[in-house]
Design a protein around this motif. Structure first.
Motif, mmCIF file in Angstrom:
data_model
loop_
_atom_site.group_PDB
_atom_site.id
_atom_site.type_symbol
_atom_site.label_atom_id
_atom_site.label_comp_id
_atom_site.label_asym_id
_atom_site.label_seq_id
_atom_site.Cartn_x
_atom_site.Cartn_y
_atom_site.Cartn_z
ATOM 1 N N PRO A 37 67.308 9.057 -112.458
ATOM 2 C CA PRO A 37 68.909 9.091 -112.749
ATOM 3 C C PRO A 37 69.490 8.718 -111.576
ATOM 4 O O PRO A 37 70.708 8.522 -111.872
ATOM 5 N N TRP A 38 69.159 8.809 -110.369
ATOM 6 C CA TRP A 38 69.994 8.761 -108.848
ATOM 7 C C TRP A 38 69.629 7.167 -108.795
ATOM 8 O O TRP A 38 70.278 7.090 -107.348
ATOM 9 N N ASP A 39 68.685 6.491 -109.266
ATOM 10 C CA ASP A 39 68.607 5.171 -108.569
ATOM 11 C C ASP A 39 70.139 4.295 -108.885
ATOM 12 O O ASP A 39 70.781 4.655 -109.620
ATOM 13 N N GLY A 40 70.288 3.703 -107.751
ATOM 14 C CA GLY A 40 71.710 2.848 -107.737
ATOM 15 C C GLY A 40 72.919 3.594 -107.482
ATOM 16 O O GLY A 40 73.850 3.037 -107.253
ATOM 17 N N VAL A 41 72.820 4.949 -107.223
ATOM 18 C CA VAL A 41 73.782 5.818 -106.731
ATOM 19 C C VAL A 41 74.239 5.540 -105.127
ATOM 20 O O VAL A 41 73.268 5.907 -104.552
ATOM 21 N N PRO A 42 75.121 5.625 -104.532
ATOM 22 C CA PRO A 42 75.351 5.305 -103.423
ATOM 23 C C PRO A 42 75.212 6.419 -102.519
ATOM 24 O O PRO A 42 75.788 7.639 -103.325
ATOM 25 N N PRO A 43 74.598 6.462 -101.559
ATOM 26 C CA PRO A 43 74.768 7.826 -100.632
ATOM 27 C C PRO A 43 76.001 8.174 -100.258
ATOM 28 O O PRO A 43 76.983 7.615 -99.964
ATOM 29 N N VAL A 44 76.085 9.933 -100.135
ATOM 30 C CA VAL A 44 77.373 10.143 -99.988
ATOM 31 C C VAL A 44 77.466 10.396 -98.470
ATOM 32 O O VAL A 44 76.520 10.767 -97.581
ATOM 33 N N GLU A 45 78.534 10.112 -97.792
ATOM 34 C CA GLU A 45 78.719 10.151 -96.399
ATOM 35 C C GLU A 45 79.021 11.567 -95.883
ATOM 36 O O GLU A 45 79.842 12.164 -96.404
ATOM 37 N N VAL A 46 78.388 12.003 -95.122
ATOM 38 C CA VAL A 46 78.363 13.377 -94.566
ATOM 39 C C VAL A 46 79.132 13.556 -93.425
ATOM 40 O O VAL A 46 78.572 12.686 -92.378
ATOM 41 N N PRO A 47 79.820 14.316 -93.285
ATOM 42 C CA PRO A 47 80.508 14.269 -91.654
ATOM 43 C C PRO A 47 79.701 14.713 -90.607
ATOM 44 O O PRO A 47 78.735 15.670 -90.684
ATOM 45 N N SER A 48 79.890 13.973 -89.407
ATOM 46 C CA SER A 48 78.857 14.273 -88.413
ATOM 47 C C SER A 48 79.306 15.581 -87.744
ATOM 48 O O SER A 48 80.450 16.016 -87.587
ATOM 49 N N LEU A 49 78.279 16.388 -87.194
ATOM 50 C CA LEU A 49 78.729 17.571 -86.418
ATOM 51 C C LEU A 49 79.078 17.199 -85.083
ATOM 52 O O LEU A 49 79.615 18.174 -84.504
ATOM 53 N N THR A 50 79.028 16.099 -84.330
ATOM 54 C CA THR A 50 79.453 15.631 -83.327
ATOM 55 C C THR A 50 80.636 14.682 -83.170
ATOM 56 O O THR A 50 80.792 13.982 -82.221
ATOM 57 N N ASP A 51 81.376 14.374 -84.431
ATOM 58 C CA ASP A 51 82.312 13.541 -84.615
ATOM 59 C C ASP A 51 83.950 14.197 -83.766
ATOM 60 O O ASP A 51 84.484 13.266 -83.412
ATOM 61 N N GLY A 52 83.865 15.351 -83.548
ATOM 62 C CA GLY A 52 85.005 15.726 -82.621
ATOM 63 C C GLY A 52 86.234 16.250 -83.510
ATOM 64 O O GLY A 52 87.110 16.692 -82.867
ATOM 65 N N LYS A 53 86.340 15.883 -84.699
ATOM 66 C CA LYS A 53 87.369 15.968 -85.625
ATOM 67 C C LYS A 53 87.421 17.282 -86.255
ATOM 68 O O LYS A 53 88.347 17.964 -86.223
ATOM 69 N N ARG A 54 86.268 17.670 -86.614
ATOM 70 C CA ARG A 54 86.193 18.984 -87.564
ATOM 71 C C ARG A 54 85.677 20.300 -86.818
ATOM 72 O O ARG A 54 86.168 21.192 -86.974
ATOM 73 N N PHE A 55 84.821 20.010 -85.726
ATOM 74 C CA PHE A 55 84.107 20.981 -85.161
ATOM 75 C C PHE A 55 84.586 20.975 -83.734
ATOM 76 O O PHE A 55 83.900 21.352 -82.758
ATOM 77 N N GLY A 56 85.629 20.671 -83.375
ATOM 78 C CA GLY A 56 85.830 20.646 -81.842
ATOM 79 C C GLY A 56 85.679 19.466 -80.825
ATOM 80 O O GLY A 56 85.294 18.282 -81.340
ATOM 81 N N LEU A 57 85.470 19.663 -79.692
ATOM 82 C CA LEU A 57 85.111 18.467 -78.959
ATOM 83 C C LEU A 57 84.118 18.359 -78.361
ATOM 84 O O LEU A 57 83.253 18.676 -77.269
ATOM 85 N N CYS A 58 82.934 18.229 -79.426
ATOM 86 C CA CYS A 58 81.411 17.924 -79.377
ATOM 87 C C CYS A 58 81.366 16.418 -78.697
ATOM 88 O O CYS A 58 81.793 15.585 -79.016
ATOM 89 N N ASN A 59 80.628 16.416 -77.544
ATOM 90 C CA ASN A 59 80.118 15.039 -76.862
ATOM 91 C C ASN A 59 81.332 14.055 -76.718
ATOM 92 O O ASN A 59 81.389 13.028 -76.693
ATOM 93 N N GLN A 60 82.285 14.731 -76.213
ATOM 94 C CA GLN A 60 83.731 14.191 -75.866
ATOM 95 C C GLN A 60 84.182 14.697 -74.477
ATOM 96 O O GLN A 60 83.726 15.854 -74.058
ATOM 97 N N GLU A 61 84.910 13.983 -73.829
ATOM 98 C CA GLU A 61 85.134 14.370 -72.409
ATOM 99 C C GLU A 61 86.342 15.484 -72.657
ATOM 100 O O GLU A 61 87.274 15.195 -73.344
#
Length: 121
Positions: free
Chosen positions: A81-105
């Motif tokens: 039943p999940w064939d053809g359903v696009p994958p959900v974009e999961v926020p990254s832990l290192t994007d710096g927006k939601r979880f602080g300043l990870c991997n950024q200067e």
């Protein structure tokens, strides 16, 4: 060959709640006339229609023992039943927006003081 190295197909993707009803419909495993392997078809939640192979196994504990069925292989025979359903974009832990300043200067001391002055007015 040891069952650890045996190919089990998509067995890991099938929830146990889908295997239980399929196993309940099998003949009793404790009789000598029971086959060593049984293959049944069932509907799995996420995998769609699957063919599951069960193996008769002897379970022992100290001086007691009993026979039971163990799922050893599964293969998909119908669409999921999940064939053809696009994958959900999961926020990254290192994007710096939601979880602080990870991997950024990190800001310098002067930049921090300038930002503090702007906030205080």
């Amino acid at each position: 060959m040891n069952s650890f190295y045996r190919d089990n197909g998509i067995l890991a993707r099938i929830p146990g709640g889908s295997l239980g009803p399929a196993r309940d419909g099998l003949p009793p495993a404790d009789s000598d006339k029971s086959p060593t392997h049984v293959t049944v078809e069932t509907d799995a939640e996420y995998a769609g229609r699957v063919r599951v192979t069960f193996e008769r196994k002897k379970f022992t504990h100290r001086k007691s023992w009993h026979w039971g069925w163990v799922a050893v292989h599964a293969e998909q025979i119908g669409p999921s039943p999940w064939d053809g359903v696009p994958p959900v974009e999961v926020p990254s832990l290192t994007d710096g927006k939601r979880f602080g300043l990870c991997n950024q200067e990190r800001p310098t001391r002067e930049e921090k003081k300038a930002a503090e002055r702007l906030r205080n007015g």
